[in-house]
Design an enzyme around this catalytic site. Structure first.
Site, PDB file in Angstrom:
ATOM      1  N   CYS A  53     -70.615   9.563  41.198  1.00 21.88           N
ATOM      2  CA  CYS A  53     -71.573   8.681  41.866  1.00 21.88           C
ATOM      3  C   CYS A  53     -70.930   7.406  42.408  1.00 21.88           C
ATOM      4  O   CYS A  53     -71.518   6.726  43.247  1.00 21.88           O
ATOM      5  CB  CYS A  53     -72.716   8.345  40.927  1.00 21.88           C
ATOM      6  SG  CYS A  53     -73.606   9.830  40.436  1.00 21.88           S
ATOM      7  N   HIS A 111     -76.920   2.657  43.617  1.00 17.30           N
ATOM      8  CA  HIS A 111     -76.912   4.101  43.440  1.00 17.30           C
ATOM      9  C   HIS A 111     -78.271   4.532  42.877  1.00 17.30           C
ATOM     10  O   HIS A 111     -78.855   3.830  42.060  1.00 17.30           O
ATOM     11  CB  HIS A 111     -75.780   4.507  42.489  1.00 17.30           C
ATOM     12  CG  HIS A 111     -75.755   5.970  42.251  1.00 17.30           C
ATOM     13  ND1 HIS A 111     -75.571   6.872  43.277  1.00 17.30           N
ATOM     14  CD2 HIS A 111     -75.940   6.707  41.127  1.00 17.30           C
ATOM     15  CE1 HIS A 111     -75.636   8.088  42.778  1.00 17.30           C
ATOM     16  NE2 HIS A 111     -75.863   8.022  41.484  1.00 17.30           N
ATOM     17  N   ASN A 163     -80.907  11.979  43.019  1.00 14.75           N
ATOM     18  CA  ASN A 163     -79.524  11.493  42.947  1.00 14.75           C
ATOM     19  C   ASN A 163     -78.627  12.462  43.724  1.00 14.75           C
ATOM     20  O   ASN A 163     -78.414  13.597  43.286  1.00 14.75           O
ATOM     21  CB  ASN A 163     -79.112  11.429  41.467  1.00 14.75           C
ATOM     22  CG  ASN A 163     -77.679  10.946  41.277  1.00 14.75           C
ATOM     23  OD1 ASN A 163     -76.944  10.733  42.241  1.00 14.75           O
ATOM     24  ND2 ASN A 163     -77.285  10.789  40.026  1.00 14.75           N
TER      25      ASN A 163
HETATM   26  N1  ACO Z   1     -89.113  17.092  31.281  1.00 13.66           N
HETATM   27  C1  ACO Z   1     -89.778  16.837  30.140  1.00 13.66           C
HETATM   28  N2  ACO Z   1     -89.166  16.369  29.040  1.00 13.66           N
HETATM   29  C2  ACO Z   1     -87.842  16.146  29.106  1.00 13.66           C
HETATM   30  C3  ACO Z   1     -87.100  16.391  30.268  1.00 13.66           C
HETATM   31  C4  ACO Z   1     -87.791  16.894  31.391  1.00 13.66           C
HETATM   32  N3  ACO Z   1     -87.180  17.167  32.549  1.00 13.66           N
HETATM   33  N4  ACO Z   1     -85.807  16.078  30.047  1.00 13.66           N
HETATM   34  C5  ACO Z   1     -85.746  15.650  28.777  1.00 13.66           C
HETATM   35  N5  ACO Z   1     -86.962  15.695  28.213  1.00 13.66           N
HETATM   36  C6  ACO Z   1     -87.353  15.325  26.858  1.00 13.66           C
HETATM   37  C7  ACO Z   1     -86.185  15.344  25.908  1.00 13.66           C
HETATM   38  O1  ACO Z   1     -85.965  16.647  25.400  1.00 13.66           O
HETATM   39  C8  ACO Z   1     -86.647  14.384  24.835  1.00 13.66           C
HETATM   40  O2  ACO Z   1     -87.522  15.053  23.962  1.00 13.66           O
HETATM   41  P1  ACO Z   1     -87.415  14.790  22.370  1.00 13.66           P
HETATM   42  O3  ACO Z   1     -87.750  13.318  22.222  1.00 13.66           O
HETATM   43  O4  ACO Z   1     -88.426  15.717  21.834  1.00 13.66           O
HETATM   44  O5  ACO Z   1     -86.005  15.104  22.003  1.00 13.66           O
HETATM   45  C9  ACO Z   1     -87.490  13.370  25.613  1.00 13.66           C
HETATM   46  O6  ACO Z   1     -87.821  13.993  26.858  1.00 13.66           O
HETATM   47  C10 ACO Z   1     -86.744  12.072  25.902  1.00 13.66           C
HETATM   48  O7  ACO Z   1     -85.466  12.417  26.394  1.00 13.66           O
HETATM   49  P2  ACO Z   1     -84.432  11.319  26.796  1.00 13.66           P
HETATM   50  O8  ACO Z   1     -83.117  11.946  27.134  1.00 13.66           O
HETATM   51  O9  ACO Z   1     -84.469  10.216  25.770  1.00 13.66           O
HETATM   52  O10 ACO Z   1     -85.118  10.786  28.116  1.00 13.66           O
HETATM   53  P3  ACO Z   1     -84.715   9.518  28.911  1.00 13.66           P
HETATM   54  O11 ACO Z   1     -85.842   8.609  28.985  1.00 13.66           O
HETATM   55  O12 ACO Z   1     -83.381   8.985  28.484  1.00 13.66           O
HETATM   56  O13 ACO Z   1     -84.513  10.114  30.378  1.00 13.66           O
HETATM   57  C11 ACO Z   1     -82.723  10.740  31.854  1.00 13.66           C
HETATM   58  C12 ACO Z   1     -83.535  11.107  30.622  1.00 13.66           C
HETATM   59  C13 ACO Z   1     -83.678  10.659  33.023  1.00 13.66           C
HETATM   60  C14 ACO Z   1     -81.684  11.823  32.103  1.00 13.66           C
HETATM   61  C15 ACO Z   1     -82.051   9.363  31.633  1.00 13.66           C
HETATM   62  O14 ACO Z   1     -81.418   9.379  30.394  1.00 13.66           O
HETATM   63  C16 ACO Z   1     -81.065   8.993  32.697  1.00 13.66           C
HETATM   64  O15 ACO Z   1     -81.426   8.666  33.798  1.00 13.66           O
HETATM   65  N6  ACO Z   1     -79.749   8.929  32.373  1.00 13.66           N
HETATM   66  C17 ACO Z   1     -78.735   8.363  33.244  1.00 13.66           C
HETATM   67  C18 ACO Z   1     -78.443   9.204  34.469  1.00 13.66           C
HETATM   68  C19 ACO Z   1     -77.284   8.584  35.243  1.00 13.66           C
HETATM   69  O16 ACO Z   1     -77.275   7.409  35.577  1.00 13.66           O
HETATM   70  N7  ACO Z   1     -76.242   9.369  35.529  1.00 13.66           N
HETATM   71  C20 ACO Z   1     -75.069   8.808  36.183  1.00 13.66           C
HETATM   72  C21 ACO Z   1     -74.954   9.198  37.581  1.00 13.66           C
HETATM   73  S1  ACO Z   1     -74.812  10.938  37.821  1.00 13.66           S
HETATM   74  C22 ACO Z   1     -73.153  11.298  38.242  1.00 13.66           C
HETATM   75  O17 ACO Z   1     -72.275  10.496  38.174  1.00 13.66           O
HETATM   76  C23 ACO Z   1     -72.862  12.720  38.644  1.00 13.66           C
END
Ligand code: ACO
Length: 335
Positions: free
Chosen positions: A117, A256, A286
């Site tokens: 990214c 980003h 993204n």
């Molecule tokens: N739908 C429904 N529930 C989901 C989903 C989904 N798509 N995905 C995860 N959950 C659930 C999980 O299983 C978890 O359930 P549990 O509590 O029973 O275990 C719950 O939702 C919470 O999961 P978290 O991972 O804590 O959710 P979070 O609020 O952190 O959101 C996300 C997840 C969106 C992926 C977030 O962590 C994020 O944006 N991370 C950073 C992404 C990023 O910046 N990446 C860098 C750039 S990408 C690159 O460089 C290629």
């Protein structure tokens, strides 16, 4: 007499998004998720996905053709093509070489750069160095990714987050406008949190790697989120504050687009209102290296920027890699 130090000015933009829209409702049919969860946790409503056979070089070629047509210049004038991508058409030859041939840029050299990214920011830094050293007069920096080619559409943790697309900018020398300052970082100790395990020299493709689904994006979302919130906010603030830009001095913050909550944290630290922050995550999700140049092309097309505006670009991604760049906008708004 002191020699003139040229800046790398953005003098053209172009973008390409595939036609096919994959909405959250479409994804609800693939994995156990909901439109409501995706929108509230990420800000994403829909994303674009390539059709079969379409890949990174083709999308990039389309973005560059749009750029060249808008500027009314020939591909033969291009000196170099830098392509930021983690989804090249193939391991080699480079996607830059494929694009060079597609657009018939017969006087250009070029190469690919991999930094997820943050790739486009790193590409901008490289392109700016070619311009300010006087080695090149016209450099194209592309950010492009076909994320759907490395997503596991059975994994709700990752498949909801990404889309496909390409964006390109043209850099040319200017005494006044362009890249003013930047700060770029990598920290390889974060590599385990966001990666694609197989397909490289450590784990070449085999039945085993395919069966284990190791050719897909793996992400520990929570860990990446924690680092991204702090990393992107801090580095954006650092670049802005050392250039005496705070709050109302910033005309457009282009972050980003990985998660609306990460963007909001960075915007808050900079003291910005919503109207100063570029958002397209709702429509494109993204698009990895393509995100920033697509945002730049949209801002340009929609006359969101005027000559001399202060723009801060910022990114955080796999590596970990992250950075921010201050640009004095050097393209006149469209009439
Ligand atoms: N739908 C429904 N529930 C989901 C989903 C989904 N798509 N995905 C995860 N959950 C659930 C999980 O299983 C978890 O359930 P549990 O509590 O029973 O275990 C719950 O939702 C919470 O999961 P978290 O991972 O804590 O959710 P979070 O609020 O952190 O959101 C996300 C997840 C969106 C992926 C977030 O962590 C994020 O944006 N991370 C950073 C992404 C990023 O910046 N990446 C860098 C750039 S990408 C690159 O460089 C290629």
């Amino acid at each position: 007499m002191k020699p003139i130090q040229f800046r790398a000015n953005i003098t053209g933009t172009g973008k390409y998004l595939p036609e096919k829209v994959l909405s959250n409702q479409d994804i609800e049919k693939l994995v156990d998720t909901s439109d409501e969860w995706i929108q509230t946790r990420t800000g994403i409503r829909e994303r674009r996905i390539v059709k079969n056979g379409q890949a990174t070089a083709e999308m990039s070629t389309n973005a560059i053709i749009q750029l060249l047509e808008k500027r009314d210049i020939s591909a033969e004038e291009i000196d170099a093509i830098i392509v930021a991508t983690i989804t090249p058409d193939m391991m080699f030859p480079s996607t830059a070489a494929i694009i060079q041939s597609n657009i018939k840029a017969k006087n250009a050299w070029g190469y690919d750069l991999s930094s997820a990214c943050s790739g486009f920011l790193f590409g901008m830094q490289s392109g700016a160095a070619l311009i300010s050293s006087g080695q090149c007069k016209k450099v194209i920096v592309v950010g492009a990714d076909t994320m759907s080619s490395i997503l596991n559409f059975e994994d709700r943790n990752t498949c909801i987050l990404f889309g496909d697309g390409a964006g390109a900018v043209l850099l040319e020398p200017s005494e006044e406008y362009g890249v003013i300052d930047s700060e770029l970082r990598v920290d390889g100790s974060g590599g385990e949190y966001l990666k694609m395990d197989a397909g490289g020299s450590r784990l070449p493709a085999s039945h085993h790697t395919v069966d284990n689904k190791q050719h897909f994006v793996y992400q520990d979302g929570k860990s990446v989120f924690k680092h991204a919130v702090k990393g992107m906010a801090d580095i954006s603030y650092q670049v802005a504050s050392r250039n005496n830009l705070m709050g109302s001095d910033i005309d457009l913050f282009i972050p980003h687009q990985a998660n609306k909550r990460i963007i909001d944290a960075a915007a808050k630290k900079l003291g910005l209102s919503d109207s100063q922050v570029m958002i397209n995550i709702d429509r494109f999700a993204n698009t990895t290296a393509a995100t920033l140049p697509i945002c730049l092309a949209e801002a340009d097309e929609e006359n969101m920027l005027s000559l001399g505006d202060n723009v801060i670009l910022s990114a955080f991604g796999a590596g970990f890699s992250w950075g921010a760049m201050y640009i004095k906008w050097g393209l006149p708004a469209y009439a």
